[in-house]
Scaffold this active site. Structure first.
Site, PDB file in Angstrom:
ATOM      1  N   GLU A  44       0.823  -1.210   0.000  1.00 46.88           N
ATOM      2  CA  GLU A  44       0.000   0.000   0.000  1.00 46.88           C
ATOM      3  C   GLU A  44       0.857   1.261   0.000  1.00 46.88           C
ATOM      4  O   GLU A  44       0.503   2.257  -0.610  1.00 46.88           O
ATOM      5  CB  GLU A  44      -0.961   0.002   1.202  1.00 46.88           C
ATOM      6  CG  GLU A  44      -2.090  -1.004   1.074  1.00 46.88           C
ATOM      7  CD  GLU A  44      -3.007  -0.748  -0.125  1.00 46.88           C
ATOM      8  OE1 GLU A  44      -3.023   0.380  -0.654  1.00 46.88           O
ATOM      9  OE2 GLU A  44      -3.694  -1.696  -0.553  1.00 46.88           O
ATOM     10  N   TYR A 127      -5.940   6.351   4.844  1.00 46.79           N
ATOM     11  CA  TYR A 127      -6.073   5.377   3.750  1.00 46.79           C
ATOM     12  C   TYR A 127      -5.330   4.078   4.081  1.00 46.79           C
ATOM     13  O   TYR A 127      -5.895   2.981   4.011  1.00 46.79           O
ATOM     14  CB  TYR A 127      -5.552   5.957   2.417  1.00 46.79           C
ATOM     15  CG  TYR A 127      -5.488   4.870   1.383  1.00 46.79           C
ATOM     16  CD1 TYR A 127      -6.644   4.442   0.741  1.00 46.79           C
ATOM     17  CD2 TYR A 127      -4.299   4.183   1.130  1.00 46.79           C
ATOM     18  CE1 TYR A 127      -6.622   3.380  -0.145  1.00 46.79           C
ATOM     19  CE2 TYR A 127      -4.260   3.118   0.252  1.00 46.79           C
ATOM     20  CZ  TYR A 127      -5.435   2.729  -0.384  1.00 46.79           C
ATOM     21  OH  TYR A 127      -5.406   1.666  -1.242  1.00 46.79           O
ATOM     22  N   ASP A 145      -8.941   6.431  -1.419  1.00 46.06           N
ATOM     23  CA  ASP A 145      -7.930   7.188  -2.170  1.00 46.06           C
ATOM     24  C   ASP A 145      -8.610   7.784  -3.406  1.00 46.06           C
ATOM     25  O   ASP A 145      -9.840   7.741  -3.530  1.00 46.06           O
ATOM     26  CB  ASP A 145      -6.732   6.296  -2.525  1.00 46.06           C
ATOM     27  CG  ASP A 145      -7.116   5.184  -3.493  1.00 46.06           C
ATOM     28  OD1 ASP A 145      -8.312   5.062  -3.848  1.00 46.06           O
ATOM     29  OD2 ASP A 145      -6.208   4.442  -3.920  1.00 46.06           O
TER      30      ASP A 145
END
Ligand code: SF4
Length: 355
Positions: A44, A127, A145
């Site tokens: 991520e 996020y 996002d």
């Protein structure tokens, strides 16, 4: 506001349609092999601002080199930056390194499955917290996002400017209401895959879309108009001269960038902002700034590197020296040792001009 937005929206059927599509069509990505929270975290962070196809080989090399939080925590920062070389946004790598050290020191190397503890780690914002909590721990946290905002701005016809922070918070509240509590991992990854493959920024493939029957933008034919996004400020252009300084033995002078700010702690060829220093004063400038006497040679080329907020326009020159470097920012190294140091992309490109 949220209730009004979701009025008439068939949340359960939407979850079902999305998750069923995801289970049958999910992309085969290396961080999806299991639900290891460390690997999901690394992926991520790498995926922020970076395309999946670019990330895959970096992710595979990174995990091979640092397979566990313990291995990453023990690594030298220069090795972590080297593994990140070319991915850009190097503060992501430094923050990840710092945060993983904390996970090892404080949580015995186990990534916490507590959203508050995750948020306290360097580089983890709402996020990444949501992605780790949902994908690794299957907890219903939104992970919003730009892709997710695009999909939901179309599905729910939300016309707020997604460049504004308050709009992201609105989407987080919306997703928190819609997310499947039974399978939040598949829900969030389904939205991510939908945004990446079907509900793309330009020419979304609505005819193939599994949630088309829920989509308000599609039913009104306005999918190409959403999301609303105000333009970012124009980047400032900064002209530089960069110097490939070599001695008689072919050793090259390289410079470590400051330990804060843009490209912190990466290496580069000495670079001078040419607006401040005229080219005719360059040799004097290098002598007074670095205590290094050089003789300027020919121009080798020109290149441009675009960052999110600035643009570097770099003219590349050869230079020679007979001195040994004394300034602690500089090193003089054999040409074939260059690949052991982390360099930002524009400086990697300059290496082709070395003699
Ligand atoms: Fe996106 Fe079209 Fe699907 Fe709506 S129908 S979610 S605009 S791809």
């Amino acid at each position: 506001m949220i209730e009004k937005l979701l009025d008439g929206f068939e949340t359960t059927r939407f979850q079902h349609d999305l998750i069923e599509w995801y289970e049958n069509n999910k992309r085969d990505l290396p961080w999806r092999k299991n639900q290891d929270p460390y690997k999901i975290w690394v992926s991520e962070i790498m995926l922020q601002q970076t395309q999946v196809d670019t990330v895959i080989p970096y992710f595979q090399r990174f995990i091979k080199q640092f397979p566990t939080p313990q291995a990453l925590a023990l690594a030298e920062e220069q090795d972590v930056l080297k593994a990140w070389e070319g991915l850009g946004y190097y503060s992501r790598a430094r923050n990840l390194h710092t945060a993983v050290k904390e996970v090892v020191a404080r949580y015995n190397g186990r990534v916490p499955n507590d959203s508050k503890q995750l948020l306290k780690l360097k580089g983890i914002g709402p996020y990444t917290k949501g992605a780790i909590m949902s994908i690794a721990f299957n907890e219903p946290y939104p992970a919003v996002d730009g892709n997710v905002m695009r999909v939901f701005s179309r599905v729910l016809k939300i016309e707020d400017d997604i460049a504004q922070a308050k709009t992201r918070r609105l989407f987080e509240r919306v997703v928190a209401k819609i997310i499947s509590t039974e399978n939040p991992s598949a829900f969030n990854q389904g939205i991510m895959d939908l945004g990446a493959t079907i509900c793309t920024p330009k020419s979304p493939q609505c005819l193939l879309c599994p949630v088309q029957s829920h989509c308000r933008a599609f039913s009104e034919g306005i999918e190409e108009w959403l999301p609303v996004k105000s333009k970012a400020k124009k980047q400032k252009r900064i002209p530089y001269i960069s110097l490939l300084i070599q001695d008689k033995q072919g050793h090259v002078v390289i410079e470590k960038r400051p330990n804060e700010g843009l490209l912190a702690n990466l290496w580069q060829f000495p670079m001078v902002p040419i607006k401040e220093i005229e080219i005719k004063h360059l040799e004097n400038y290098i002598s007074s700034e670095y205590g290094l006497n050089i003789r300027l040679g020919n121009k080798q080329g020109q290149l441009r590197h675009v960052f999110s907020h600035i643009i570097w326009d770099i003219e590349v020159f050869h230079a020679t020296t007979t001195d040994k470097v004394t300034d602690k920012r500089l090193k003089q190294i054999p040409k074939d040792a260059l690949d052991t140091y982390p360099f930002p992309v524009p400086h990697q490109k300059m290496m082709s001009h070395l003699s």
